[in-house]
Design a protein around this motif. Structure first.
Motif, PDB file in Angstrom:
ATOM      1  N   GLN A 156      39.767  39.417  40.160  1.00  0.00           N
ATOM      2  CA  GLN A 156      40.303  40.107  41.331  1.00  0.00           C
ATOM      3  C   GLN A 156      41.616  39.474  41.771  1.00  0.00           C
ATOM      4  O   GLN A 156      42.591  40.184  42.072  1.00  0.00           O
ATOM      5  CB  GLN A 156      39.290  40.056  42.478  1.00  0.00           C
ATOM      6  CG  GLN A 156      39.760  40.752  43.744  1.00  0.00           C
ATOM      7  CD  GLN A 156      38.714  40.739  44.844  1.00  0.00           C
ATOM      8  OE1 GLN A 156      37.615  40.216  44.670  1.00  0.00           O
ATOM      9  NE2 GLN A 156      39.048  41.324  45.980  1.00  0.00           N
ATOM     10  N   ALA A 157      41.658  38.142  41.808  1.00  0.00           N
ATOM     11  CA  ALA A 157      42.885  37.446  42.193  1.00  0.00           C
ATOM     12  C   ALA A 157      43.996  37.685  41.176  1.00  0.00           C
ATOM     13  O   ALA A 157      45.163  37.886  41.550  1.00  0.00           O
ATOM     14  CB  ALA A 157      42.608  35.956  42.348  1.00  0.00           C
ATOM     15  N   GLU A 158      43.647  37.688  39.895  1.00  0.00           N
ATOM     16  CA  GLU A 158      44.647  37.903  38.842  1.00  0.00           C
ATOM     17  C   GLU A 158      45.279  39.286  38.954  1.00  0.00           C
ATOM     18  O   GLU A 158      46.505  39.440  38.859  1.00  0.00           O
ATOM     19  CB  GLU A 158      43.985  37.742  37.473  1.00  0.00           C
ATOM     20  CG  GLU A 158      44.929  37.779  36.290  1.00  0.00           C
ATOM     21  CD  GLU A 158      45.641  36.466  36.057  1.00  0.00           C
ATOM     22  OE1 GLU A 158      46.440  36.398  35.110  1.00  0.00           O
ATOM     23  OE2 GLU A 158      45.414  35.511  36.819  1.00  0.00           O
ATOM     24  N   ALA A 173      45.442  41.164  41.604  1.00  0.00           N
ATOM     25  CA  ALA A 173      46.199  41.280  42.857  1.00  0.00           C
ATOM     26  C   ALA A 173      47.504  40.496  42.807  1.00  0.00           C
ATOM     27  O   ALA A 173      48.542  40.961  43.298  1.00  0.00           O
ATOM     28  CB  ALA A 173      45.343  40.795  44.028  1.00  0.00           C
ATOM     29  N   ASP A 174      47.469  39.308  42.212  1.00  0.00           N
ATOM     30  CA  ASP A 174      48.633  38.422  42.217  1.00  0.00           C
ATOM     31  C   ASP A 174      49.632  38.736  41.112  1.00  0.00           C
ATOM     32  O   ASP A 174      50.831  38.494  41.270  1.00  0.00           O
ATOM     33  CB  ASP A 174      48.192  36.960  42.084  1.00  0.00           C
ATOM     34  CG  ASP A 174      47.354  36.496  43.266  1.00  0.00           C
ATOM     35  OD1 ASP A 174      47.387  37.171  44.306  1.00  0.00           O
ATOM     36  OD2 ASP A 174      46.657  35.471  43.139  1.00  0.00           O
ATOM     37  N   MET A 175      49.151  39.269  39.981  1.00  0.00           N
ATOM     38  CA  MET A 175      50.035  39.529  38.838  1.00  0.00           C
ATOM     39  C   MET A 175      49.792  40.933  38.286  1.00  0.00           C
ATOM     40  O   MET A 175      49.426  41.105  37.123  1.00  0.00           O
ATOM     41  CB  MET A 175      49.814  38.467  37.749  1.00  0.00           C
ATOM     42  CG  MET A 175      50.029  37.047  38.220  1.00  0.00           C
ATOM     43  SD  MET A 175      49.922  35.828  36.874  1.00  0.00           S
ATOM     44  CE  MET A 175      51.427  36.232  35.951  1.00  0.00           C
ATOM     45  N   PRO A 176      49.992  41.962  39.100  1.00  0.00           N
ATOM     46  CA  PRO A 176      49.721  43.333  38.635  1.00  0.00           C
ATOM     47  C   PRO A 176      50.603  43.741  37.461  1.00  0.00           C
ATOM     48  O   PRO A 176      50.221  44.612  36.677  1.00  0.00           O
ATOM     49  CB  PRO A 176      50.003  44.186  39.872  1.00  0.00           C
ATOM     50  CG  PRO A 176      50.918  43.357  40.723  1.00  0.00           C
ATOM     51  CD  PRO A 176      50.495  41.939  40.482  1.00  0.00           C
ATOM     52  N   GLU A 177      51.759  43.079  37.329  1.00  0.00           N
ATOM     53  CA  GLU A 177      52.664  43.431  36.225  1.00  0.00           C
ATOM     54  C   GLU A 177      52.044  43.149  34.858  1.00  0.00           C
ATOM     55  O   GLU A 177      52.450  43.746  33.853  1.00  0.00           O
ATOM     56  CB  GLU A 177      53.990  42.678  36.373  1.00  0.00           C
ATOM     57  CG  GLU A 177      53.927  41.166  36.214  1.00  0.00           C
ATOM     58  CD  GLU A 177      53.521  40.445  37.493  1.00  0.00           C
ATOM     59  OE1 GLU A 177      53.541  39.200  37.489  1.00  0.00           O
ATOM     60  OE2 GLU A 177      53.202  41.126  38.493  1.00  0.00           O
ATOM     61  N   ASP A 222      40.828  48.440  43.288  1.00  0.00           N
ATOM     62  CA  ASP A 222      40.646  47.463  44.361  1.00  0.00           C
ATOM     63  C   ASP A 222      39.189  47.301  44.792  1.00  0.00           C
ATOM     64  O   ASP A 222      38.891  46.444  45.631  1.00  0.00           O
ATOM     65  CB  ASP A 222      41.470  47.877  45.593  1.00  0.00           C
ATOM     66  CG  ASP A 222      42.963  47.891  45.305  1.00  0.00           C
ATOM     67  OD1 ASP A 222      43.409  47.045  44.497  1.00  0.00           O
ATOM     68  OD2 ASP A 222      43.661  48.737  45.874  1.00  0.00           O
TER      69      ASP A 222
END
Length: 233
Positions: free
Chosen positions: A126-128, A130-134, A157
């Protein structure tokens, strides 16, 4: 150098296509969520466990992900066991490959450790995402297309819905327990099933296992209260 970059880009595009094909219609995971979980498992296998196996003196195993997320009582049993760590790395890779093809540990017979990996990977994935959507641009986003049994929509989400779905599907009632700090029944669970057995194929404990353990502990405590301490001989 350019040929290597092209090959790498092609491999990433092929992998993204695999996740889209496997999870496009799934009510359990979106393609991006599935990819994020697989990425976390690969990172643990290669960058964390793999590097520790090469240089075990740098840090203790209980500080290496995913084991840093476990209650430290688990790792007291494991200590610095390199063979155990290698088996954990093997399962990270195997589960990642299965997710890419559309299979979760809940979907087939297997070992307890595979379900525990899913519990540990969910917050990290989830963090990955959110933090690195690219990192997941090659996979089309989903906004409430899938449907769960209760009619809720599933989007990229909706990690709480994923966790609820996993909880319904798990074959081990205690699939998340080692991730809880100071969970009162963890000691009982570890005493009955050593972490060295977590890679053994098993039918699972099934729903209600934790409730049964609570009953056993209450019964045992009641018996102790009635009996009192044994008098010295």
């Amino acid at each position: 150098m350019l040929d290597g970059q092209r090959a790498h880009r092609t491999a990433l595009a092929e992998r993204a296509a695999n996740f889209e094909k496997a999870w496009a219609e799934s009510p359990v995971l979106t393609p991006r969520q599935a990819s994020a979980i697989a990425v976390i498992l690969d990172v643990w296998a290669d960058l964390y466990i793999g590097e520790w196996l090469k240089h075990p003196s740098v840090e203790p195993l209980h500080e290496v992900e995913p084991f840093a997320s476990f209650d430290v009582r688990v790792m007291i049993y494991v200590n610095e066991n390199r063979a155990w760590a290698e088996k954990a790395r093997e399962r990270c890779r195997a589960v990642s490959d299965e997710i890419e093809s559309g299979t979760l540990p809940f979907d087939r017979p297997g070992c307890y450790f595979d379900e525990l990996l899913m519990a540990a990977a969910l917050p990290a994935a989830q963090a990955e995402l959110a933090d690195m959507p690219e990192m997941f641009d090659d996979i089309a986003p989903r906004v409430a297309i899938g449907r769960l049994d209760d009619g809720e929509g599933l989007s990229d989400d909706d990690w709480d819905l994923v966790a609820d779905s996993f909880d319904d599907q798990c074959r081990w009632d205690e699939w998340e327990v080692p991730l809880y700090n100071n969970y009162p029944l963890l000691g009982v669970i570890l005493a009955s099933r050593h972490p060295f057995t977590w890679f053994d194929p098993s039918e699972g404990t099934g729903p209600g296992y934790l409730r049964r353990l609570v009953g056993l502990e209450i019964e045992k405590d009641s018996w102790r209260a009635r009996s009192g301490p044994t008098a010295p001989g």
